[in-house]
Enzyme design. Structure first.
Site, PDB file in Angstrom:
ATOM      1  N   HIS A  47       0.819  -1.228   0.000  1.00 55.91           N
ATOM      2  CA  HIS A  47       0.000   0.000   0.000  1.00 55.91           C
ATOM      3  C   HIS A  47       0.848   1.271   0.000  1.00 55.91           C
ATOM      4  O   HIS A  47       0.334   2.351  -0.268  1.00 55.91           O
ATOM      5  CB  HIS A  47      -1.039  -0.026   1.135  1.00 55.91           C
ATOM      6  CG  HIS A  47      -0.569   0.509   2.445  1.00 55.91           C
ATOM      7  ND1 HIS A  47      -0.235  -0.283   3.514  1.00 55.91           N
ATOM      8  CD2 HIS A  47      -0.402   1.789   2.864  1.00 55.91           C
ATOM      9  CE1 HIS A  47       0.126   0.481   4.536  1.00 55.91           C
ATOM     10  NE2 HIS A  47       0.034   1.745   4.169  1.00 55.91           N
ATOM     11  N   SER A 201       4.102   2.496   8.256  1.00 55.36           N
ATOM     12  CA  SER A 201       3.733   1.467   7.280  1.00 55.36           C
ATOM     13  C   SER A 201       4.941   0.932   6.533  1.00 55.36           C
ATOM     14  O   SER A 201       5.837   1.688   6.161  1.00 55.36           O
ATOM     15  CB  SER A 201       2.755   2.050   6.255  1.00 55.36           C
ATOM     16  OG  SER A 201       1.495   2.163   6.824  1.00 55.36           O
TER      17      SER A 201
END
Ligand code: 4AZ
Length: 256
Positions: A47, A201
């Site tokens: 992502h 992330s």
């Protein structure tokens, strides 16, 4: 990282810092964390590329970096030769990510991969069948926000202890079965105090097993940060060992 503590780069020498490089402004914009799993390969989250795409010439990777917006002589800089995102990567309409994993092949200006130093080392992958016990204390690190609503990322590398949460508790109580599956592992801080957050992330969740640290999770998603009953959700690395292996090997052979 919410709460937790400042980390010396020597304590997390596998941490990779991924930037988007704007050819127009010639500036690096921080994107995500990652983990050095081989001198030539960084493992991160798929992502991380959903906003700016997977053109490898748009990215730069730093290893051995202690401060997000300062350069020193401990760090190593790389261009990106290739980005491989998982073919099953899905941004679910429920707000979670499935198969949130990607590989980046790095190469320095002189054509080399990472050079091992006190500040740059690879992290071991976990054994294939490793399922850590619920409540195991692990650690997550990165330059992500220190609070969900902060405007800026952390200027310094941080690390926090988080405990693994049972699959059923995470899936059925904290989230729901449309969001959490066995490709994921959940972890939360004691009294929901510590957590990964936006900008962490792609970075490492590492756990000790038989006296050695291994990369058990990749920071992926969560509802808010350090929010009660809303643990951080991580890509379960043990589910992707053959994917990692075949992609690293295949590309190596192709180019020789
Ligand atoms: C994010 O937005 C994000 N608390 C990363 C990790 C977590 C939540 C959000 C986990 O990148």
């Amino acid at each position: 990282i919410v709460s937790g503590s400042i980390a010396a780069i020597e304590s997390q020498p596998w941490i990779a810092t991924i930037f988007y490089y704007s050819k127009r402004t010639e500036k690096n914009v921080f994107v995500c964390g990652g983990s050095l799993i081989d001198p030539c390969w960084v493992l991160t989250a798929a992502h991380c590329f959903s906003a700016r795409g997977t053109d490898s010439s748009d990215y730069r990777v730093f290893l051995g970096k202690s401060k997000l917006d300062a350069t020193d002589d401990k760090e190593q800089t790389f261009q990106v030769e290739q980005i491989i995102t998982h073919e099953g990567y899905m941004e679910e309409n429920t707000g979670s990510y499935n198969n949130d994993i990607a590989l980046m092949r790095i190469k320095s200006a002189s054509g080399h991969c990472a050079a091992e130093s006190d500040y740059v080392k690879t992290i071991c992958l976990p054994a294939e069948n490793l399922v850590m016990r619920d409540n195991t204390q692990c650690e997550v690190s990165g330059y992500g926000k220190e609070n969900n609503l902060d405007l800026y990322y952390s200027k310094i590398l941080k690390t926090a202890n988080v405990n693994l949460i049972s699959q059923s508790l995470c899936r059925d109580e904290y989230y729901d079965p449309n969001k959490v599956n066995d490709n994921m592992v959940c972890a939360g801080g004691v009294q929901w105090k510590t957590d990964s957050c936006k900008g962490d992330s792609g970075g490492p969740l590492i756990c000790e097993h038989n006296g050695r640290m291994s990369l058990y999770g990749i920071v992926s998603w969560g509802e808010g940060c350090a929010k009660e009953n809303r643990p951080g959700v991580y890509t379960r690395v043990t589910r992707y060992l053959s994917w990692i292996d075949s992609n690293i090997r295949r590309v190596h052979f192709k180019s020789r």
